[in-house]
Design a protein around this motif. Sequence first.
Motif, PDB file in Angstrom:
ATOM      1  N   ASP A  31      61.402  32.365  28.898  1.00 42.41           N
ATOM      2  CA  ASP A  31      62.377  31.276  29.010  1.00 42.41           C
ATOM      3  C   ASP A  31      63.360  31.231  27.846  1.00 42.41           C
ATOM      4  N   GLN A  49      62.406  21.497  25.648  1.00 41.08           N
ATOM      5  CA  GLN A  49      62.134  20.876  26.930  1.00 41.08           C
ATOM      6  C   GLN A  49      63.109  19.711  27.084  1.00 41.08           C
ATOM      7  N   LEU A  50      63.437  19.328  28.306  1.00 40.90           N
ATOM      8  CA  LEU A  50      64.419  18.272  28.521  1.00 40.90           C
ATOM      9  C   LEU A  50      64.056  16.972  27.816  1.00 40.90           C
ATOM     10  N   ASP A  52      62.307  16.560  25.140  1.00 43.61           N
ATOM     11  CA  ASP A  52      62.525  16.740  23.706  1.00 43.61           C
ATOM     12  C   ASP A  52      64.011  16.695  23.382  1.00 43.61           C
ATOM     13  N   SER A  53      64.831  17.218  24.287  1.00 39.11           N
ATOM     14  CA  SER A  53      66.279  17.192  24.079  1.00 39.11           C
ATOM     15  C   SER A  53      66.783  15.761  24.004  1.00 39.11           C
TER      16      SER A  53
END
Length: 120
Positions: A31, A49-50, A52-53
């Motif tokens: 990834d 990861q989304l 975390d974003s």
Amino acid sequence: MSADEPFITAVKPLVDAMGGRLVPPDEAGPDDVVLAWEGVDVVAVRLPQLADSLDHILAAMERRQGRPLADLDRKAKQEIVRILEARGAFAVRHGVETVAGALGVSRFTVYNYLNREKGA
């Protein structure tokens, strides 16, 4: 991977802003995004990861404001919600709850801000 490599120095601010991490290209996972320069793999970018974003985006907004987002006035909070919606923050699972917690408001209030924006 040399930290003083000009290419790495050039891409690091972008990777940091995304909440990503630089890793040696030989440690890249399926990834990760491997960046090459002049045909040579220089560095890999491990994307967050989304969820975390979203935390990273909220922390960056807080740094820019110079104070906790919960301390902002209503108009500023509405602007934060508008920016976050444009960046896709509410497509993330529990996005509304995460944003509500950071702003110190209820989920209902965040939904009101979103609906207000759509009605404008």
